[in-house]
Design a protein around this motif. Structure first.
Motif, PDB file in Angstrom:
ATOM      1  N   GLY A  44      -6.978   7.225  18.102  1.00  0.00           N
ATOM      2  CA  GLY A  44      -6.522   7.403  16.733  1.00  0.00           C
ATOM      3  C   GLY A  44      -7.437   8.236  15.865  1.00  0.00           C
ATOM      4  N   ALA A  45      -6.848   8.892  14.874  1.00  0.00           N
ATOM      5  CA  ALA A  45      -7.567   9.608  13.819  1.00  0.00           C
ATOM      6  C   ALA A  45      -7.042   9.084  12.495  1.00  0.00           C
ATOM      7  N   TYR A  46      -7.914   8.412  11.747  1.00  0.00           N
ATOM      8  CA  TYR A  46      -7.514   7.733  10.520  1.00  0.00           C
ATOM      9  C   TYR A  46      -8.330   8.277   9.355  1.00  0.00           C
ATOM     10  N   PHE A  47      -7.740   8.259   8.155  1.00  0.00           N
ATOM     11  CA  PHE A  47      -8.363   8.901   7.004  1.00  0.00           C
ATOM     12  C   PHE A  47      -8.341   7.996   5.785  1.00  0.00           C
ATOM     13  N   ARG A  48      -9.497   7.936   5.127  1.00  0.00           N
ATOM     14  CA  ARG A  48      -9.594   7.266   3.835  1.00  0.00           C
ATOM     15  C   ARG A  48      -8.847   8.081   2.789  1.00  0.00           C
ATOM     16  N   VAL A  49      -8.362   7.412   1.760  1.00  0.00           N
ATOM     17  CA  VAL A  49      -7.637   8.085   0.683  1.00  0.00           C
ATOM     18  C   VAL A  49      -8.245   7.675  -0.651  1.00  0.00           C
ATOM     19  N   HIS A  50      -8.761   8.659  -1.388  1.00  0.00           N
ATOM     20  CA  HIS A  50      -9.337   8.399  -2.708  1.00  0.00           C
ATOM     21  C   HIS A  50      -8.872   9.475  -3.679  1.00  0.00           C
ATOM     22  N   HIS A  51      -8.571   9.073  -4.889  1.00  0.00           N
ATOM     23  CA  HIS A  51      -8.139  10.008  -5.921  1.00  0.00           C
ATOM     24  C   HIS A  51      -9.287  10.316  -6.877  1.00  0.00           C
ATOM     25  N   PHE A  52      -9.187  11.452  -7.548  1.00  0.00           N
ATOM     26  CA  PHE A  52     -10.207  11.895  -8.494  1.00  0.00           C
ATOM     27  C   PHE A  52     -11.586  11.977  -7.822  1.00  0.00           C
ATOM     28  N   GLY A  76      -3.256   8.201  11.121  1.00  0.00           N
ATOM     29  CA  GLY A  76      -3.086   7.135  10.160  1.00  0.00           C
ATOM     30  C   GLY A  76      -4.011   7.199   8.972  1.00  0.00           C
ATOM     31  N   THR A  77      -3.882   6.199   8.130  1.00  0.00           N
ATOM     32  CA  THR A  77      -4.669   6.103   6.904  1.00  0.00           C
ATOM     33  C   THR A  77      -5.373   4.755   6.852  1.00  0.00           C
ATOM     34  N   GLY A  78      -6.512   4.753   6.159  1.00  0.00           N
ATOM     35  CA  GLY A  78      -7.249   3.508   6.039  1.00  0.00           C
ATOM     36  C   GLY A  78      -8.049   3.461   4.732  1.00  0.00           C
ATOM     37  N   VAL A  79      -7.431   3.364   3.576  1.00  0.00           N
ATOM     38  CA  VAL A  79      -6.027   3.056   3.341  1.00  0.00           C
ATOM     39  C   VAL A  79      -5.504   3.895   2.178  1.00  0.00           C
ATOM     40  N   ILE A  80      -4.168   3.958   2.060  1.00  0.00           N
ATOM     41  CA  ILE A  80      -3.520   4.537   0.888  1.00  0.00           C
ATOM     42  C   ILE A  80      -3.506   3.483  -0.233  1.00  0.00           C
ATOM     43  N   ARG A 104       3.872   7.828  16.156  1.00  0.00           N
ATOM     44  CA  ARG A 104       2.407   7.700  16.260  1.00  0.00           C
ATOM     45  C   ARG A 104       1.734   7.463  14.907  1.00  0.00           C
ATOM     46  N   LEU A 105       2.489   7.107  13.892  1.00  0.00           N
ATOM     47  CA  LEU A 105       1.904   6.856  12.584  1.00  0.00           C
ATOM     48  C   LEU A 105       1.372   5.428  12.500  1.00  0.00           C
ATOM     49  N   ALA A 106       0.157   5.281  11.968  1.00  0.00           N
ATOM     50  CA  ALA A 106      -0.412   3.959  11.648  1.00  0.00           C
ATOM     51  C   ALA A 106      -0.727   3.989  10.160  1.00  0.00           C
ATOM     52  N   LEU A 107       0.197   3.516   9.355  1.00  0.00           N
ATOM     53  CA  LEU A 107       0.095   3.672   7.912  1.00  0.00           C
ATOM     54  C   LEU A 107      -0.631   2.482   7.303  1.00  0.00           C
ATOM     55  N   GLY A 108      -1.897   2.674   6.988  1.00  0.00           N
ATOM     56  CA  GLY A 108      -2.673   1.642   6.327  1.00  0.00           C
ATOM     57  C   GLY A 108      -2.576   1.778   4.823  1.00  0.00           C
ATOM     58  N   VAL A 109      -2.190   0.717   4.150  1.00  0.00           N
ATOM     59  CA  VAL A 109      -2.057   0.719   2.696  1.00  0.00           C
ATOM     60  C   VAL A 109      -2.742  -0.528   2.146  1.00  0.00           C
ATOM     61  N   SER A 110      -3.019  -0.525   0.845  1.00  0.00           N
ATOM     62  CA  SER A 110      -3.640  -1.682   0.226  1.00  0.00           C
ATOM     63  C   SER A 110      -3.710  -1.475  -1.279  1.00  0.00           C
ATOM     64  N   ARG A 111      -4.428  -2.386  -1.956  1.00  0.00           N
ATOM     65  CA  ARG A 111      -4.672  -2.219  -3.377  1.00  0.00           C
ATOM     66  C   ARG A 111      -5.627  -1.075  -3.633  1.00  0.00           C
ATOM     67  N   GLY A 112      -6.415  -0.692  -2.644  1.00  0.00           N
ATOM     68  CA  GLY A 112      -7.378   0.381  -2.824  1.00  0.00           C
ATOM     69  C   GLY A 112      -8.747  -0.153  -3.193  1.00  0.00           C
ATOM     70  N   SER A 113      -9.717   0.731  -3.148  1.00  0.00           N
ATOM     71  CA  SER A 113     -11.102   0.352  -3.417  1.00  0.00           C
ATOM     72  C   SER A 113     -11.495   0.755  -4.831  1.00  0.00           C
ATOM     73  N   PRO A 114     -12.649   0.315  -5.304  1.00  0.00           N
ATOM     74  CA  PRO A 114     -13.109   0.740  -6.628  1.00  0.00           C
ATOM     75  C   PRO A 114     -13.157   2.263  -6.736  1.00  0.00           C
ATOM     76  N   GLU A 115     -12.876   2.753  -7.940  1.00  0.00           N
ATOM     77  CA  GLU A 115     -12.705   4.189  -8.142  1.00  0.00           C
ATOM     78  C   GLU A 115     -13.837   4.780  -8.978  1.00  0.00           C
ATOM     79  N   SER A 116     -13.803   6.102  -9.063  1.00  0.00           N
ATOM     80  CA  SER A 116     -14.765   6.809  -9.913  1.00  0.00           C
ATOM     81  C   SER A 116     -14.221   7.024 -11.316  1.00  0.00           C
TER      82      SER A 116
END
Length: 346
Positions: A44-52, A76-80, A104-116
């Motif tokens: 697998g190849a998974y990617f973090r998702v962060h805005h701003f 996939g994502t870890g996590v949207i 082949r999608l592994a869609l990881g989602v959640s509330r998200g982590s603390p932001e900038s």
């Protein structure tokens, strides 16, 4: 451990010495690295998702590009962060990527982590949360997203439309059968893991847990995994859910590895996140034999079926591919891993 892959933060920006990794560089290198890992048989190849932030923010184009260039590897994502998402548009995008990748999608989602930024999801237009961290908004969006990918009719058909469209409530399109079984919830505590079990989705256990009672991180995480599986069974869901954990693991096989990661092995860390005392997992760095010994004693790695290696993506494709190949050849087989093809053992 049945499978392993990489978890990339996708950082870009100045590298020092007048060099800079651009957003375009980061995306293209991610595609090249995933293609190389696919040839190695990595799962697998998974990617973090962060805005701003100078990181991956809109992963679906990247995942689609990787899917089109590979044959085996899970994308996939870890996590949207669901606070930022239009759940119906995400359902359409996820279905499209799942179809392009042949499931082949592994869609990881959640509330998200603390932001900038402060409540950045409100800048995206998603307001009304009564929770200071937006957890209620994330779960509301997630509920609608699941209804959409399940194929539930959500919009009334217009009988006067010149384009037809059938009768009654219409589902979103495209629809990808089986996508529901490839959705994961990222959980940073026991309660959210149990909730994921009740919802019938897979578990991505976080790189930290909002618990600090003096016990090691891997023990706390293994208990979280057990609570998730118990909740899944008690809810009456069929089948066996998947569980992933992520670790910073660096096999040291060259002088360059030692320069970057020598002396990086450390113990668990205690810190404050979202105002809560939390336990952060340790970094593993050592010879392959040392890593095998250490990871065989990691309770959560033993419990999970999928291990995600956090990688230093700023160091480029060649370095990271060598790092992953070293883990695949010299560490992973001793943890029970079998590659998706024969290349890794050749």
């Amino acid at each position: 451990m049945q499978s392993f892959g990489t978890l990339s933060f996708g950082h870009y920006g100045p590298l020092g010495g007048g060099r800079e990794l651009t957003a375009g560089d980061s995306l293209k290198q991610a595609i090249d690295l995933a293609q190389g890992m696919d040839e190695l048989g990595v799962n697998g190849a998974y990617f973090r998702v962060h805005h701003f932030a100078r990181q991956q923010a809109s992963p679906m184009p990247l995942l689609a590009a990787i899917a089109a260039r590979t044959s085996h590897i899970e994308v996939g994502t870890g996590v949207i962060d669901m606070r930022y998402e239009n759940p119906l548009y995400l359902a359409e995008e996820a279905a499209a990527v799942d179809l392009i990748s042949d499931g082949r999608l592994a869609l990881g989602v959640s509330r998200g982590s603390p932001e900038s930024v402060v409540r950045g999801y409100e800048t995206f237009g998603y307001t009304g949360s009564e929770d200071p961290r937006g957890a209620d908004l994330a779960r509301e969006h997630f509920d609608l997203f699941l209804r959409a990918i399940d194929g539930e009719g959500l919009a009334e058909s217009d009988p006067h439309s010149p384009f037809g469209g059938g009768q009654g409530l219409q589902r979103i399109e495209p629809h990808s059968p089986g996508l529901r079984s490839r959705v994961w919830w990222g959980a940073g505590n026991r309660d959210s893991a149990e909730w994921a079990g009740r919802m019938g989705v897979n578990l991505m256990s976080s790189t930290l847990l909002t618990s600090a009672d003096g016990r090691p991180f891997d023990i706390l995480q293994a208990e979280q995994i057990d609570a998730f599986r118990t909740s899944w069974r008690e809810a009456g869901h069929a089948g066996t859910p998947r569980v992933s954990v992520s670790r910073s693991i660096f096999p040291i096989t060259t002088a360059e590895d030692a320069m970057y990661f020598g002396g990086r092995s450390d113990g668990d860390q205690i810190g404050i996140i979202d105002g809560m005392r939390s336990t952060f997992g340790k970094t593993y760095a050592g010879t392959p034999d040392e890593l095998v010994e250490q990871l065989q004693h990691d309770a959560a790695v033993r419990e999970a079926d999928t291990l995600m290696l956090t990688i230093p993506s700023q160091l480029g494709v060649a370095f990271n591919l060598r790092l992953v190949e070293s883990f695949a050849r010299h560490v992973a087989p001793s943890l029970g891993w079998v590659p998706t093809n024969a290349v890794a053992t050749a």
